[in-house]
Design a protein around this motif. Structure first.
Motif, PDB file in Angstrom:
ATOM      1  N   UNK A   6      -4.029   0.871   5.432  1.00  0.00           N
ATOM      2  CA  UNK A   6      -5.272   1.252   5.415  1.00  0.00           C
ATOM      3  C   UNK A   6      -6.051   0.496   4.235  1.00  0.00           C
ATOM      4  N   UNK A   7      -5.341   0.086   3.242  1.00  0.00           N
ATOM      5  CA  UNK A   7      -6.030  -0.624   2.063  1.00  0.00           C
ATOM      6  C   UNK A   7      -5.858  -2.146   2.289  1.00  0.00           C
ATOM      7  N   UNK A   8      -6.215  -2.575   1.227  1.00  0.00           N
ATOM      8  CA  UNK A   8      -6.011  -4.251   1.540  1.00  0.00           C
ATOM      9  C   UNK A   8      -4.683  -4.590   1.711  1.00  0.00           C
ATOM     10  N   UNK A   9      -4.418  -5.145   2.815  1.00  0.00           N
ATOM     11  CA  UNK A   9      -3.089  -5.265   3.210  1.00  0.00           C
ATOM     12  C   UNK A   9      -2.461  -6.310   2.287  1.00  0.00           C
ATOM     13  N   UNK A  10      -2.910  -7.628   1.989  1.00  0.00           N
ATOM     14  CA  UNK A  10      -2.344  -8.584   1.128  1.00  0.00           C
ATOM     15  C   UNK A  10      -1.944  -7.849  -0.126  1.00  0.00           C
ATOM     16  N   UNK A  11      -2.653  -7.220  -0.997  1.00  0.00           N
ATOM     17  CA  UNK A  11      -2.470  -6.761  -2.387  1.00  0.00           C
ATOM     18  C   UNK A  11      -1.448  -5.508  -2.284  1.00  0.00           C
ATOM     19  N   UNK A  12      -1.615  -4.631  -1.049  1.00  0.00           N
ATOM     20  CA  UNK A  12      -0.685  -3.824  -0.928  1.00  0.00           C
ATOM     21  C   UNK A  12       0.665  -4.233  -0.482  1.00  0.00           C
ATOM     22  N   UNK A  13       0.829  -5.306   0.252  1.00  0.00           N
ATOM     23  CA  UNK A  13       2.166  -5.693   0.441  1.00  0.00           C
ATOM     24  C   UNK A  13       2.780  -6.572  -0.538  1.00  0.00           C
ATOM     25  N   UNK A  49      -1.500   3.123  -4.934  1.00  0.00           N
ATOM     26  CA  UNK A  49      -1.110   1.761  -4.850  1.00  0.00           C
ATOM     27  C   UNK A  49      -2.106   0.888  -5.836  1.00  0.00           C
ATOM     28  N   UNK A  50      -2.986   1.434  -6.018  1.00  0.00           N
ATOM     29  CA  UNK A  50      -4.025   0.810  -6.999  1.00  0.00           C
ATOM     30  C   UNK A  50      -3.910   1.419  -8.307  1.00  0.00           C
ATOM     31  N   UNK A  51      -2.994   2.182  -8.702  1.00  0.00           N
ATOM     32  CA  UNK A  51      -2.615   2.849 -10.101  1.00  0.00           C
ATOM     33  C   UNK A  51      -2.330   1.725 -11.057  1.00  0.00           C
ATOM     34  N   UNK A  52      -2.904   2.098 -12.075  1.00  0.00           N
ATOM     35  CA  UNK A  52      -2.379   1.128 -13.191  1.00  0.00           C
ATOM     36  C   UNK A  52      -1.052   1.461 -13.689  1.00  0.00           C
ATOM     37  N   UNK A  53      -0.451   2.522 -13.318  1.00  0.00           N
ATOM     38  CA  UNK A  53       0.851   2.719 -13.830  1.00  0.00           C
ATOM     39  C   UNK A  53       1.764   2.475 -12.694  1.00  0.00           C
ATOM     40  N   UNK A  54       1.564   2.011 -11.441  1.00  0.00           N
ATOM     41  CA  UNK A  54       2.409   1.512 -10.417  1.00  0.00           C
ATOM     42  C   UNK A  54       3.619   0.927 -10.806  1.00  0.00           C
ATOM     43  N   UNK A  55       3.434   0.000 -12.118  1.00  0.00           N
ATOM     44  CA  UNK A  55       4.678  -0.441 -12.393  1.00  0.00           C
ATOM     45  C   UNK A  55       5.791   0.697 -12.949  1.00  0.00           C
ATOM     46  N   UNK A 101       4.273  -3.772  -2.485  1.00  0.00           N
ATOM     47  CA  UNK A 101       5.407  -3.238  -2.008  1.00  0.00           C
ATOM     48  C   UNK A 101       6.511  -4.316  -2.016  1.00  0.00           C
ATOM     49  N   UNK A 102       6.014  -5.705  -1.715  1.00  0.00           N
ATOM     50  CA  UNK A 102       7.387  -6.736  -1.725  1.00  0.00           C
ATOM     51  C   UNK A 102       7.755  -6.815  -3.114  1.00  0.00           C
ATOM     52  N   UNK A 103       7.080  -6.689  -4.193  1.00  0.00           N
ATOM     53  CA  UNK A 103       7.743  -7.071  -5.466  1.00  0.00           C
ATOM     54  C   UNK A 103       8.810  -5.890  -5.876  1.00  0.00           C
ATOM     55  N   UNK A 104       8.639  -4.872  -5.206  1.00  0.00           N
ATOM     56  CA  UNK A 104       9.597  -3.630  -5.346  1.00  0.00           C
ATOM     57  C   UNK A 104      10.870  -4.268  -4.507  1.00  0.00           C
ATOM     58  N   UNK A 105      10.599  -4.791  -3.243  1.00  0.00           N
ATOM     59  CA  UNK A 105      11.810  -5.628  -2.542  1.00  0.00           C
ATOM     60  C   UNK A 105      12.509  -6.616  -3.292  1.00  0.00           C
ATOM     61  N   UNK A 106      11.821  -7.384  -3.922  1.00  0.00           N
ATOM     62  CA  UNK A 106      12.059  -8.522  -4.719  1.00  0.00           C
ATOM     63  C   UNK A 106      13.177  -7.825  -5.946  1.00  0.00           C
ATOM     64  N   UNK A 107      12.657  -6.744  -6.561  1.00  0.00           N
ATOM     65  CA  UNK A 107      13.226  -6.409  -7.931  1.00  0.00           C
ATOM     66  C   UNK A 107      14.739  -5.434  -7.400  1.00  0.00           C
ATOM     67  N   UNK A 108      14.621  -4.880  -6.243  1.00  0.00           N
ATOM     68  CA  UNK A 108      15.723  -4.062  -5.817  1.00  0.00           C
ATOM     69  C   UNK A 108      17.028  -4.827  -5.903  1.00  0.00           C
ATOM     70  N   UNK A 109      17.300  -5.827  -5.313  1.00  0.00           N
ATOM     71  CA  UNK A 109      18.568  -6.484  -5.458  1.00  0.00           C
ATOM     72  C   UNK A 109      18.959  -6.753  -6.990  1.00  0.00           C
ATOM     73  N   UNK A 110      18.138  -7.051  -7.935  1.00  0.00           N
ATOM     74  CA  UNK A 110      18.415  -7.291  -9.261  1.00  0.00           C
ATOM     75  C   UNK A 110      18.846  -5.975  -9.769  1.00  0.00           C
ATOM     76  N   UNK A 111      18.166  -4.979  -9.820  1.00  0.00           N
ATOM     77  CA  UNK A 111      18.539  -3.466  -9.819  1.00  0.00           C
ATOM     78  C   UNK A 111      19.945  -3.282  -9.399  1.00  0.00           C
ATOM     79  N   UNK A 112      19.990  -3.627  -8.117  1.00  0.00           N
ATOM     80  CA  UNK A 112      21.523  -3.443  -7.741  1.00  0.00           C
ATOM     81  C   UNK A 112      22.792  -3.815  -8.308  1.00  0.00           C
ATOM     82  N   UNK A 113      22.254  -5.348  -8.720  1.00  0.00           N
ATOM     83  CA  UNK A 113      23.537  -6.214  -9.308  1.00  0.00           C
ATOM     84  C   UNK A 113      23.492  -5.691 -10.784  1.00  0.00           C
TER      85      UNK A 113
END
Length: 186
Positions: free
Chosen positions: A104-111, A63-69, A114-126
């Motif tokens: 287990x990690x920093x909850x705010x940064x982790x979510x 989750x802290x990877x610089x290539x997570x994007x 993961x939340x950014x993926x949730x926001x991008x998924x509908x755009x990718x779907x459309x």
């Protein structure tokens, strides 16, 4: 989580190297067989690409990877290569994959990640739906222009057609239909 907390964690870079080698061999074989089918969204291609990206991310900090994007690009890629709903299935898999570490990690940064993926998924779907719709429309245009060309050629070859103006009009129709067909293929 499973890779980092198992005996596989020591050989993670070796697995990555082997996967890259297999991908190169697969691409080489497919390019020789049929270059048009290369990167067509087949199951081995999607699995290989997904596994490669996930191994890179887990070996560089998860989750802290610089290539997570890369997951953002993979989400859009799946919407274009496979069906648009595949992006939601992939999203669910990614959340399940990273959830133990996120807890287990920093909850705010982790979510947030993961939340950014949730926001991008509908755009990718459309975007995937639009891409699919345009492909179907292009196929319909190509089929209809082929039908028009065939019909116009049969009318032009009709012996009952004596009028030069009608023959010229049919030639223009055939020319325009061929142009439209060529444009729809591009």
């Amino acid at each position: 989580f499973l890779i980092n907390n198992s005996a596989l964690s020591e050989g993670n870079s070796y697995f990555l190297a082997v996967l890259v080698i297999f991908c190169i061999i697969y691409i080489t074989i497919m390019r020789r067989k049929n270059p048009a089918k290369l990167f067509s969204g087949s199951a081995p291609e999607v699995f290989g690409l997904t596994a490669l990206v996930l191994l890179i991310i887990t070996s560089t900090g998860s989750l802290n990877s610089s290539v997570f994007f890369f997951l953002y690009f993979l989400l859009f890629g799946l919407a274009f290569l496979a069906t648009p709903t595949a992006s939601f299935v992939f999203l669910l898999g990614i959340i399940i994959f990273f959830l133990p570490e996120a807890m287990q990690a920093d909850l705010l940064s982790s979510f947030i990640k993961l939340g950014s993926l949730l926001l991008i998924a509908p755009i990718a779907y459309f975007f995937g739906l639009e891409f699919e719709r345009r492909g179907k429309m292009s196929d319909k245009i190509e089929a209809k222009t082929e039908e028009i060309i065939t019909e116009a050629q049969s009318l032009r070859e009709d012996p009952a057609l004596q009028n030069k103006d009608e023959a010229d009009a049919l030639a223009t129709i055939i020319e325009e239909a061929e142009s439209l067909k060529k444009d729809s293929e591009d």
